[in-house]
Design a protein around this motif. Structure first.
Motif, PDB file in Angstrom:
ATOM      1  N   GLY A  28       0.792  -1.223   0.000  1.00 36.98           N
ATOM      2  CA  GLY A  28       0.000   0.000   0.000  1.00 36.98           C
ATOM      3  C   GLY A  28       0.823   1.271   0.000  1.00 36.98           C
ATOM      4  N   ALA A  29       2.135   1.166  -0.179  1.00 34.34           N
ATOM      5  CA  ALA A  29       2.989   2.347  -0.142  1.00 34.34           C
ATOM      6  C   ALA A  29       3.143   2.998  -1.509  1.00 34.34           C
ATOM      7  CB  ALA A  29       4.368   1.979   0.401  1.00 34.34           C
ATOM      8  N   ALA A  30       2.738   2.320  -2.560  1.00 37.34           N
ATOM      9  CA  ALA A  30       2.843   2.874  -3.913  1.00 37.34           C
ATOM     10  C   ALA A  30       1.661   2.381  -4.726  1.00 37.34           C
ATOM     11  CB  ALA A  30       4.150   2.451  -4.576  1.00 37.34           C
ATOM     12  N   SER A  31       1.284   3.151  -5.716  1.00 35.87           N
ATOM     13  CA  SER A  31       0.219   2.706  -6.614  1.00 35.87           C
ATOM     14  C   SER A  31       0.579   3.116  -8.030  1.00 35.87           C
ATOM     15  CB  SER A  31      -1.130   3.312  -6.214  1.00 35.87           C
ATOM     16  OG  SER A  31      -1.105   4.703  -6.376  1.00 35.87           O
ATOM     17  N   PHE A  32       0.178   2.310  -8.958  1.00 38.38           N
ATOM     18  CA  PHE A  32       0.399   2.619 -10.358  1.00 38.38           C
ATOM     19  C   PHE A  32      -0.659   1.919 -11.183  1.00 38.38           C
ATOM     20  CE2 PHE A  32       2.852  -1.175  -9.522  1.00 38.38           C
ATOM     21  CZ  PHE A  32       2.579  -1.988 -10.617  1.00 38.38           C
ATOM     22  N   LEU A  53      -5.040   4.454   3.470  1.00 38.25           N
ATOM     23  CA  LEU A  53      -5.086   4.655   4.915  1.00 38.25           C
ATOM     24  C   LEU A  53      -4.212   3.646   5.649  1.00 38.25           C
ATOM     25  CD1 LEU A  53      -8.921   5.206   5.283  1.00 38.25           C
ATOM     26  CD2 LEU A  53      -7.141   6.934   5.095  1.00 38.25           C
ATOM     27  N   GLY A  54      -3.976   2.529   5.045  1.00 39.06           N
ATOM     28  CA  GLY A  54      -3.156   1.466   5.615  1.00 39.06           C
ATOM     29  C   GLY A  54      -2.888   0.447   4.530  1.00 39.06           C
ATOM     30  N   ALA A  72     -15.123   4.067   0.995  1.00 38.21           N
ATOM     31  CA  ALA A  72     -14.073   3.458   1.817  1.00 38.21           C
ATOM     32  C   ALA A  72     -14.022   1.977   1.486  1.00 38.21           C
ATOM     33  CB  ALA A  72     -14.383   3.652   3.300  1.00 38.21           C
ATOM     34  N   THR A  73     -12.804   1.456   1.316  1.00 38.03           N
ATOM     35  CA  THR A  73     -12.651   0.036   1.009  1.00 38.03           C
ATOM     36  C   THR A  73     -11.718  -0.622   2.011  1.00 38.03           C
ATOM     37  OG1 THR A  73     -10.828   0.476  -0.503  1.00 38.03           O
ATOM     38  CG2 THR A  73     -13.019   0.329  -1.473  1.00 38.03           C
TER      39      THR A  73
END
Length: 98
Positions: A28-32, A53-54, A72-73
């Motif tokens: 969860g620290a990066a998204s692409f 959020l986490g 929210a998921t």
């Protein structure tokens, strides 16, 4: 044969970078997003923003046909938190929110 060593080094570094990016994405620290290979028509739904959020929890701002929704998921549920009209979203952005 002199080009094999630098080529192997480049492939190794790219592999390590891809592995690190996948590890960060899973935590969860990066998204692409990978680009779509097929051409599609205009979309009526888009993800405007995602806030992690986490490791497994996130907030999503989604726009569907001019209306925005905050969702929210988590691993077990997906819950609608708010609905916004376009002008309400513009007012929030002007007030300093994203």
């Amino acid at each position: 044969m002199d080009f094999l060593s630098p080529l192997a080094a480049v492939v190794l570094v790219l592999g390590l970078l891809c592995g690190a990016l996948l590890l960060l994405r899973n935590r969860g620290a990066a998204s692409f997003r990978l680009p779509r290979l097929t051409a599609s028509g205009p979309r009526s739904m888009e993800v405007v923003e995602r806030v992690t959020l986490g490791p497994q929890h996130a907030l999503h701002l989604i726009r569907i046909s001019g209306r925005s929704f905050v969702i929210a998921t988590s691993p077990t549920t997906c819950q609608l938190l708010a609905r916004m009209e376009a002008q309400m979203e513009a007012q929030i952005k002007e007030a300093g929110g994203h």
